[in-house]
Motif scaffolding. Structure first.
Motif, PDB file in Angstrom:
ATOM      1  N   ARG A  64      -6.729   0.026  -3.938  1.00 41.10           N
ATOM      2  CA  ARG A  64      -6.380   0.536  -2.603  1.00 41.10           C
ATOM      3  C   ARG A  64      -7.461   0.241  -1.557  1.00 41.10           C
ATOM      4  N   LYS A  78       2.670   1.550  -3.259  1.00 36.80           N
ATOM      5  CA  LYS A  78       1.753   1.478  -4.396  1.00 36.80           C
ATOM      6  C   LYS A  78       2.229   0.448  -5.421  1.00 36.80           C
ATOM      7  N   ILE A 128       0.846  -1.203   0.000  1.00 37.00           N
ATOM      8  CA  ILE A 128       0.000   0.000   0.000  1.00 37.00           C
ATOM      9  C   ILE A 128       0.877   1.247   0.000  1.00 37.00           C
TER      10      ILE A 128
END
Length: 161
Positions: free
Chosen positions: A112, A32, A29
């Motif tokens: 996400r 990314k 996360i």
């Protein structure tokens, strides 16, 4: 090797994979990185599979120890109840991880949010499975709990709880 051996070997897998999957998710996360997210999802799926194997071999492990002196039946029952809850939790995490894989492969705008949901689920699942492991450890590792049965209590058929 019998069910007891398999149970004792495999029980650590869902614990380690749940927390490792959470850490890999955090990294994915933060960076990314879809590749890292996919790795995290695979780790969480392995955790769910490991929980299933551990649960399936638990009955055989119980049969091996339930009649031994110093074993508390109450601790075994607590461990069984917690194991079922953990199994359900890790199956849900495994399903979320499979969804995460598909979402990530399709490069969707949901990458996400699904990763964040998986992270929260993985952390909760780690808490559940770690508690189950702690209870399981108390069955034979009396040094970590106060649930051992004294020989006098064993003769009376009463547990320490």
């Amino acid at each position: 090797m019998n069910e007891t051996h398999i149970h004792l070997l495999i029980t650590h897998l869902p614990i380690i994979c749940a927390v490792l999957g959470a850490f890999v998710l955090i990294h994915g996360i933060w960076k990314k990185s879809n590749v890292t997210l996919i790795a995290a999802y695979n780790i969480l799926i392995i955790s769910a599979i490991g929980a299933g194997i551990a649960y399936a071999t638990g009955e055989g492990a119980e049969e091996a120890v339930e009649h031994l002196q110093g074993i508390s039946k109450n601790v075994i029952e607590e461990h069984q109840e917690s194991a079922l809850i953990s199994l359900i939790g890790l199956i849900v995490i495994g399903i979320i991880a499979v969804i995460g894989l598909f979402v990530t492969w399709r490069t969707s705008s949901l990458i996400r949010p699904v990763a964040l949901i998986a992270l929260v689920a993985a952390l909760a699942g780690f808490g559940l499975i770690a508690w189950t492991g702690y209870l399981g450890g108390q069955i034979r590792h009396t040094e970590i709990g106060n649930h051992s049965v004294s020989p006098a209590q064993e003769g009376n058929g009463k547990d320490n709880d």
